[in-house]
Design a protein around this motif. Structure first.
Motif, PDB file in Angstrom:
ATOM      1  N   GLU A 140       0.791  -1.227   0.000  1.00 58.87           N
ATOM      2  CA  GLU A 140       0.000   0.000   0.000  1.00 58.87           C
ATOM      3  C   GLU A 140       0.827   1.284   0.000  1.00 58.87           C
ATOM      4  O   GLU A 140       0.267   2.373  -0.082  1.00 58.87           O
ATOM      5  CB  GLU A 140      -0.951   0.007   1.198  1.00 58.87           C
ATOM      6  CG  GLU A 140      -1.969  -1.127   1.163  1.00 58.87           C
ATOM      7  CD  GLU A 140      -2.990  -1.031   2.272  1.00 58.87           C
ATOM      8  OE1 GLU A 140      -3.098   0.065   2.889  1.00 58.87           O
ATOM      9  OE2 GLU A 140      -3.689  -2.033   2.531  1.00 58.87           O
ATOM     10  N   TYR A 141       2.138   1.166   0.119  1.00 57.91           N
ATOM     11  CA  TYR A 141       2.970   2.368   0.135  1.00 57.91           C
ATOM     12  C   TYR A 141       3.971   2.324  -1.019  1.00 57.91           C
ATOM     13  O   TYR A 141       5.182   2.381  -0.825  1.00 57.91           O
ATOM     14  CB  TYR A 141       3.702   2.492   1.480  1.00 57.91           C
ATOM     15  CG  TYR A 141       2.784   2.820   2.640  1.00 57.91           C
ATOM     16  CD1 TYR A 141       2.564   4.133   3.043  1.00 57.91           C
ATOM     17  CD2 TYR A 141       2.119   1.804   3.312  1.00 57.91           C
ATOM     18  CE1 TYR A 141       1.721   4.433   4.096  1.00 57.91           C
ATOM     19  CE2 TYR A 141       1.268   2.085   4.374  1.00 57.91           C
ATOM     20  CZ  TYR A 141       1.076   3.401   4.759  1.00 57.91           C
ATOM     21  OH  TYR A 141       0.229   3.690   5.813  1.00 57.91           O
ATOM     22  N   LYS A 142       3.412   2.241  -2.217  1.00 60.31           N
ATOM     23  CA  LYS A 142       4.250   2.146  -3.406  1.00 60.31           C
ATOM     24  C   LYS A 142       4.544   3.505  -4.043  1.00 60.31           C
ATOM     25  O   LYS A 142       5.619   3.707  -4.613  1.00 60.31           O
ATOM     26  CB  LYS A 142       3.588   1.236  -4.440  1.00 60.31           C
ATOM     27  CG  LYS A 142       3.496  -0.225  -4.005  1.00 60.31           C
ATOM     28  CD  LYS A 142       2.868  -1.075  -5.099  1.00 60.31           C
ATOM     29  CE  LYS A 142       2.810  -2.541  -4.692  1.00 60.31           C
ATOM     30  NZ  LYS A 142       2.213  -3.389  -5.753  1.00 60.31           N
ATOM     31  N   SER A 143       3.594   4.438  -3.956  1.00 59.00           N
ATOM     32  CA  SER A 143       3.774   5.737  -4.601  1.00 59.00           C
ATOM     33  C   SER A 143       4.671   6.647  -3.765  1.00 59.00           C
ATOM     34  O   SER A 143       4.802   6.479  -2.544  1.00 59.00           O
ATOM     35  CB  SER A 143       2.420   6.424  -4.814  1.00 59.00           C
ATOM     36  OG  SER A 143       1.865   6.835  -3.571  1.00 59.00           O
ATOM     37  N   PHE A 144       5.272   7.614  -4.427  1.00 60.83           N
ATOM     38  CA  PHE A 144       6.145   8.567  -3.740  1.00 60.83           C
ATOM     39  C   PHE A 144       5.367   9.354  -2.689  1.00 60.83           C
ATOM     40  O   PHE A 144       5.848   9.580  -1.576  1.00 60.83           O
ATOM     41  CB  PHE A 144       6.769   9.525  -4.755  1.00 60.83           C
ATOM     42  CG  PHE A 144       7.584  10.624  -4.133  1.00 60.83           C
ATOM     43  CD1 PHE A 144       8.879  10.384  -3.700  1.00 60.83           C
ATOM     44  CD2 PHE A 144       7.047  11.897  -3.978  1.00 60.83           C
ATOM     45  CE1 PHE A 144       9.640  11.392  -3.116  1.00 60.83           C
ATOM     46  CE2 PHE A 144       7.797  12.908  -3.395  1.00 60.83           C
ATOM     47  CZ  PHE A 144       9.100  12.661  -2.970  1.00 60.83           C
ATOM     48  N   LEU A 148       5.991   9.618   1.299  1.00 59.66           N
ATOM     49  CA  LEU A 148       6.248  10.931   1.882  1.00 59.66           C
ATOM     50  C   LEU A 148       5.294  11.203   3.044  1.00 59.66           C
ATOM     51  O   LEU A 148       5.696  11.754   4.081  1.00 59.66           O
ATOM     52  CB  LEU A 148       6.101  12.006   0.812  1.00 59.66           C
ATOM     53  CG  LEU A 148       6.678  13.394   1.137  1.00 59.66           C
ATOM     54  CD1 LEU A 148       8.179  13.306   1.377  1.00 59.66           C
ATOM     55  CD2 LEU A 148       6.376  14.358   0.003  1.00 59.66           C
ATOM     56  N   ASP A 149       4.030  10.805   2.881  1.00 59.90           N
ATOM     57  CA  ASP A 149       3.048  10.962   3.960  1.00 59.90           C
ATOM     58  C   ASP A 149       3.450  10.139   5.179  1.00 59.90           C
ATOM     59  O   ASP A 149       3.331  10.601   6.323  1.00 59.90           O
ATOM     60  CB  ASP A 149       1.658  10.529   3.482  1.00 59.90           C
ATOM     61  CG  ASP A 149       1.034  11.534   2.523  1.00 59.90           C
ATOM     62  OD1 ASP A 149       1.503  12.692   2.494  1.00 59.90           O
ATOM     63  OD2 ASP A 149       0.092  11.152   1.799  1.00 59.90           O
ATOM     64  N   GLN A 174      13.665   9.148   0.769  1.00 58.27           N
ATOM     65  CA  GLN A 174      13.367  10.171   1.770  1.00 58.27           C
ATOM     66  C   GLN A 174      13.814   9.738   3.161  1.00 58.27           C
ATOM     67  O   GLN A 174      14.327  10.540   3.946  1.00 58.27           O
ATOM     68  CB  GLN A 174      11.858  10.475   1.777  1.00 58.27           C
ATOM     69  CG  GLN A 174      11.439  11.617   2.683  1.00 58.27           C
ATOM     70  CD  GLN A 174      11.935  12.959   2.185  1.00 58.27           C
ATOM     71  OE1 GLN A 174      12.218  13.129   1.011  1.00 58.27           O
ATOM     72  NE2 GLN A 174      12.077  13.912   3.096  1.00 58.27           N
ATOM     73  N   PHE A 175      13.633   8.465   3.473  1.00 59.41           N
ATOM     74  CA  PHE A 175      13.992   7.953   4.794  1.00 59.41           C
ATOM     75  C   PHE A 175      15.502   7.850   4.971  1.00 59.41           C
ATOM     76  O   PHE A 175      16.015   8.003   6.077  1.00 59.41           O
ATOM     77  CB  PHE A 175      13.371   6.574   5.016  1.00 59.41           C
ATOM     78  CG  PHE A 175      11.923   6.611   5.388  1.00 59.41           C
ATOM     79  CD1 PHE A 175      11.520   6.435   6.701  1.00 59.41           C
ATOM     80  CD2 PHE A 175      10.948   6.812   4.424  1.00 59.41           C
ATOM     81  CE1 PHE A 175      10.182   6.463   7.052  1.00 59.41           C
ATOM     82  CE2 PHE A 175       9.603   6.843   4.754  1.00 59.41           C
ATOM     83  CZ  PHE A 175       9.218   6.670   6.074  1.00 59.41           C
ATOM     84  N   TYR A 176      16.214   7.574   3.886  1.00 60.82           N
ATOM     85  CA  TYR A 176      17.630   7.238   3.996  1.00 60.82           C
ATOM     86  C   TYR A 176      18.576   8.309   3.484  1.00 60.82           C
ATOM     87  O   TYR A 176      19.760   8.300   3.821  1.00 60.82           O
ATOM     88  CB  TYR A 176      17.905   5.925   3.253  1.00 60.82           C
ATOM     89  CG  TYR A 176      17.255   4.741   3.921  1.00 60.82           C
ATOM     90  CD1 TYR A 176      17.962   3.964   4.833  1.00 60.82           C
ATOM     91  CD2 TYR A 176      15.934   4.403   3.657  1.00 60.82           C
ATOM     92  CE1 TYR A 176      17.373   2.878   5.463  1.00 60.82           C
ATOM     93  CE2 TYR A 176      15.326   3.322   4.280  1.00 60.82           C
ATOM     94  CZ  TYR A 176      16.047   2.564   5.183  1.00 60.82           C
ATOM     95  OH  TYR A 176      15.451   1.498   5.809  1.00 60.82           O
ATOM     96  N   LYS A 177      18.061   9.240   2.684  1.00 57.71           N
ATOM     97  CA  LYS A 177      18.924  10.248   2.062  1.00 57.71           C
ATOM     98  C   LYS A 177      19.664  11.079   3.097  1.00 57.71           C
ATOM     99  O   LYS A 177      20.875  11.256   3.029  1.00 57.71           O
ATOM    100  CB  LYS A 177      18.099  11.154   1.145  1.00 57.71           C
ATOM    101  CG  LYS A 177      18.934  12.184   0.401  1.00 57.71           C
ATOM    102  CD  LYS A 177      18.057  13.042  -0.512  1.00 57.71           C
ATOM    103  CE  LYS A 177      18.892  14.079  -1.258  1.00 57.71           C
ATOM    104  NZ  LYS A 177      18.043  14.934  -2.124  1.00 57.71           N
TER     105      LYS A 177
END
Length: 282
Positions: A140-144, A148-149, A174-177
């Motif tokens: 369910e969390y495939k989209s950017f 981000l949400d 986003q989590f790892y950058k």
């Protein structure tokens, strides 16, 4: 803290940097959104360009002299004396990712499900805002936008250690950058005392060495006492220099900063040419 390497860390400089940052943050909280300015607290310039994300965390910025070997890029957990997350308090905003994948036939342990996990957490008095199944994260969390949400919804992410290696591809850059919300691993199957395990995770920070010489790790937050932050800084530095190649001799600098502030130096090993120039200026 009695190691030879730690003796080279100027605690007075650490104390001044911590107090300056906390003072600046307190002033910022009283103002409307304005361009940040730390010049009144320090003449040091920004160490690196960074995108502004006001998350109220204090970061220790590590700069190595050389790029670390690939075998050291796995997140390294460092225990801090003063936790900046409290899983026993209701306001803790924490997401726990559990491994609900089907077990192999020969494994007698049943897979974890949200209801079972929530019951155990409640029985041990642990406040977790969200229990997220690994399979749901994957489907369910495939989209950017959805990733981000998720990133913006919680302050801390914990994850079953069995799925840690699979998370970078699912959670996204986003989590790892910036290494600000890399999930902290917890052992939910090999440890029956979840309260102790989760408290230990909330008292930890992760050192994530990458393909460059710079890394950041959380060591506190704006609402903490300066003494607590300082203890965390020293503990984090001690943990780092025991892990990185050549220990303190492999470190170029340590800086302290908020995500939206300038970076204040707490340790610098300047090249001989620069040191000589500084001495001449003095």
């Amino acid at each position: 803290m009695a190691s030879t390497a730690m003796a080279k860390i100027n605690e007075d400089q650490v104390r001044k940097a911590v107090k300056a940052l906390l003072k600046w943050k307190k002033l910022q909280s009283k103002k409307t959104h304005e361009p940040q300015n730390l010049n009144s607290l320090s003449d040091e310039e920004e160490n690196e360009e960074d995108e502004v994300v006001d998350d109220n965390f204090i970061y220790l910025q590590l700069t190595l002299k050389k790029i670390p070997p690939k075998e050291l890029t796995t997140p390294h957990k460092i225990i801090l004396p003063n936790p900046f997350f409290h899983p026993l308090e209701s306001f803790a905003n924490i997401c726990l990712i559990i491994d609900d994948r089907p077990r192999k036939p020969h494994n007698s342990k049943t897979k974890l499900d949200v209801e079972t996990v929530q019951k155990k957490l409640k029985s041990e008095g642990i406040s977790i805002t969200k229990v997220l199944k690994f399979t749901k994260l994957k489907s369910e969390y495939k989209s950017f936008d959805s990733k981000l949400d998720l990133y913006g919804s919680y302050e801390l992410f914990l994850a079953d250690k069995r799925v840690m290696n699979l998370l970078p591809g699912l959670l996204g850059k986003q989590f790892y950058k910036k290494k600000r919300k890399v999930p902290v691993p917890v052992d939910l199957r090999g440890n029956s005392n979840w309260k102790e395990e989760i408290e230990r995770a909330c008292s930890s920070t992760l050192l994530c060495l990458g393909s460059g010489t710079c890394s950041v790790l959380k060591i506190g937050r704006g609402g903490m006492e300066s003494g607590e932050v300082m203890e965390n800084v020293l503990a984090a530095i001690d943990g780092i220099i025991e892990f990185v190649p050549k220990k303190l001799n492999g470190v170029r600098a340590f800086h302290l900063k908020f995500s939206d502030s300038l970076a204040l130096p707490v340790y610098e090993d300047l090249p001989d040419q620069v040191q000589n120039t500084e001495k001449k200026k003095k």
